[in-house]
Design an enzyme around this catalytic site. Structure first.
Site, mmCIF file in Angstrom:
data_model
loop_
_atom_site.group_PDB
_atom_site.id
_atom_site.type_symbol
_atom_site.label_atom_id
_atom_site.label_comp_id
_atom_site.label_asym_id
_atom_site.label_seq_id
_atom_site.Cartn_x
_atom_site.Cartn_y
_atom_site.Cartn_z
ATOM 1 N N SER A 1 47.372 -35.103 -96.264
ATOM 2 C CA SER A 1 47.794 -35.877 -95.565
ATOM 3 C C SER A 1 47.074 -36.251 -94.171
ATOM 4 O O SER A 1 45.920 -36.757 -94.852
ATOM 5 C CB SER A 1 49.270 -35.110 -94.801
ATOM 6 O OG SER A 1 50.109 -35.969 -94.050
ATOM 7 N N HIS B 1 55.783 -35.716 -100.684
ATOM 8 C CA HIS B 1 54.552 -35.591 -100.078
ATOM 9 C C HIS B 1 54.423 -34.144 -99.913
ATOM 10 O O HIS B 1 53.186 -33.681 -99.441
ATOM 11 C CB HIS B 1 54.684 -36.194 -98.741
ATOM 12 C CG HIS B 1 53.453 -36.192 -98.096
ATOM 13 N ND1 HIS B 1 52.289 -36.802 -98.292
ATOM 14 C CD2 HIS B 1 53.220 -35.758 -96.585
ATOM 15 C CE1 HIS B 1 51.261 -36.486 -97.332
ATOM 16 N NE2 HIS B 1 52.010 -36.041 -96.419
ATOM 17 N N ASP C 1 54.753 -40.383 -103.431
ATOM 18 C CA ASP C 1 54.642 -39.894 -102.059
ATOM 19 C C ASP C 1 54.410 -41.054 -101.287
ATOM 20 O O ASP C 1 53.734 -41.921 -101.538
ATOM 21 C CB ASP C 1 53.177 -39.150 -102.307
ATOM 22 C CG ASP C 1 52.952 -38.458 -101.029
ATOM 23 O OD1 ASP C 1 53.453 -38.830 -99.807
ATOM 24 O OD2 ASP C 1 51.775 -37.942 -101.050
#
Length: 474
Positions: free
Chosen positions: A291, A448, A355
């Site tokens: 991320s 995610h 995602d």
């Protein structure tokens, strides 16, 4: 021009957003035509583009940051309480035993304990490395990087225990780094030294966006950008998190021994790497993150290249990112790719399914953000392939709404059977299943999480990581 009280001479062009200067009147005004540089919360050069699309993006970004600043303390308090509850629940074996032990006065939990797990840790509680993937395997550094990225969300004691007691590697430290623009330490990373046979590699793992950390979310939503001559336009929030200096930009060296605040990420990590690499000419290093952490991982070598740290780039074994957002424009991608190719550095960008994060910020004429590197795309069966760009690159497509929902339904069903089909180490708990229910509403959110990236590195084909594939920037 609305001044933000910082020197931008290092940049040839820029747009900076300052949510603290925002008023309701100014917020509404930004949606209407006018000189955008005259807005108090926008600092940019005169004549900056002010199309409706650009003003709308600024509106969303500044509104999100203002809201996050407003809810920062209650969000953090709620997060601490929620995570404490999760830890007490799991440590006591369920609600019944928690209540029983509470009455006996023996239920406890400390946020700094080596057994205290984060929100992400409860989504996927695996901490062991896959013993089937050993040094020398083409998947080794990808698997080690993903597990390092995963545990980077935990506290120092937790990480140190896992690295030293389970992975049998040297723990080099966990760090809270200073953000000059947020005026506090909001960037985290840890380092380990893998001295196993056929390795001798330092891993630098940057922490991603914590669920209840408003400062990290502000970094993500801050679509300020700077254009550095010869490098390109780069996401301002990510540069600030890595160590951009408010009054200096990216000087090659800075003084960090005044003890007025904690060290700055890029400069502190570079110095620690310098000492370790100079001590042993066989040692190399890997950069990784999930991320937000992934964005910092690929930005780090770009700044090394800017500073002409050639010998350090020659010791960089690879960059492995997971669920990485876009970091800069086409020119930035070309600049970084050129230096990675020059030093034969593999850069693997893992993307799982739907995602949402790798599809942001938008790759369009308004934002101009571009991905680069070798994109390894994995579907919901953990079948991987090398692609130039992940499918549905900007996520919000009406045509993809139904397919994404169908896939989210399958992922929820899979959560009940994967432990039987793939082995007990892949079994998913109640908390992760509840999180996958959220995927029925917004498929890109549940996709995610770290669990599917761990599965991708373990179940995906080794052939995809044997030879770096340099794909042109789209």
């Amino acid at each position: 021009m609305a001044s933000c009280g910082c020197n931008k001479e290092f940049s040839s062009d820029y747009i900076l957003l300052k949510p603290e200067k925002l008023s309701f009147y100014e917020l509404i005004r930004v949606l209407f035509p006018g000189d955008i540089e005259k807005r108090k919360f926008v600092d940019c050069q005169e004549g900056a583009e002010s199309s409706f699309e650009r003003r709308w993006v600024i509106f969303i970004s500044i509104l999100a940051q203002k809201f996050l600043q407003f809810v920062a303390k209650p969000l953090a308090s709620f997060g601490s309480t929620f995570e404490m509850g999760l830890n007490l629940f799991s440590a006591n074996g369920g609600f019944g035993m928690l209540l029983f032990n509470s009455l006996r006065g023996i239920s406890s939990g400390r946020i700094t304990s080596p057994t205290f797990s984060s929100f992400n840790g409860h989504l996927d509680n695996r901490v062991e490395l896959d013993k089937r993937i050993q040094p020398g395997d083409s998947k080794y550094y990808a698997a080690l990087s993903m597990m390092s990225s995963k545990i980077s969300y935990e506290n120092k004691a937790f990480i140190e225990t896992i690295v030293e007691d389970q992975w049998k590697m040297e723990f080099l430290g966990f760090f809270d780094f200073w953000n000059d623009y947020q005026d506090k330490a909001t960037t985290q990373a840890f380092m380990l030294h893998d001295k196993n046979v056929n390795s001798d590699t330092i891993v630098v793992a940057f922490r991603g966006t914590e669920t209840f950390d408003a400062d990290a979310w502000c970094t993500d939503f801050d679509i300020s950008w700077y254009e550095i001559p010869g490098v390109g336009k780069i996401h301002g929030g990510f540069m600030k998190a890595l160590g951009l200096q408010k009054n200096k930009g990216w000087p090659k060296e800075i003084e960090q021994d005044d003890h007025t605040h904690s060290p700055v990420a890029y400069y502190a990590i570079r110095e620690m790497l310098r000492k370790r690499l100079q001590a042993n000419d066989q040692t190399k290093f890997v950069l990784t993150g999930h991320s937000l952490g992934a964005a910092l991982a690929i930005l780090f070598p770009a700044v090394l290249a800017l500073h002409e740290e050639t010998w350090m780039l020659e010791r960089l074994r690879g960059v492995y990112t997971f669920g990485q957002p876009r970091v800069g424009d086409h020119k930035f991608g070309e600049f970084t790719s050129e230096h990675l190719r020059k030093h034969d550095i593999p850069y693997f960008r893992f993307v799982y399914g739907n995602d949402l994060v790798p599809r942001l910020p938008y790759d369009n004429k308004t934002l101009m953000f571009k991905h680069f590197g070798t994109c390894l795309y994995y579907n919901s069966f953990y079948e991987g392939k090398i692609v130039a760009e992940e499918p549905n690159k900007n996520y919000f497509s009406p045509l993809m709404a139904i397919p994404k929902t169908i896939n989210a339904v399958w992922e929820l069903i899979r959560s009940f059977i994967i432990g039987h089909s793939r082995g007990k180490e892949y079994k998913e708990g109640w908390f992760l299943r509840a999180f996958r229910v959220l995927g029925l509403i917004v498929p890109g959110v549940s996709a995610h999480g770290p669990q599917d990236y761990v599965n991708s590195t373990r179940l995906g084909s080794s052939a995809l990581l044997i030879i770096p594939h340099h794909i042109p920037i789209q």
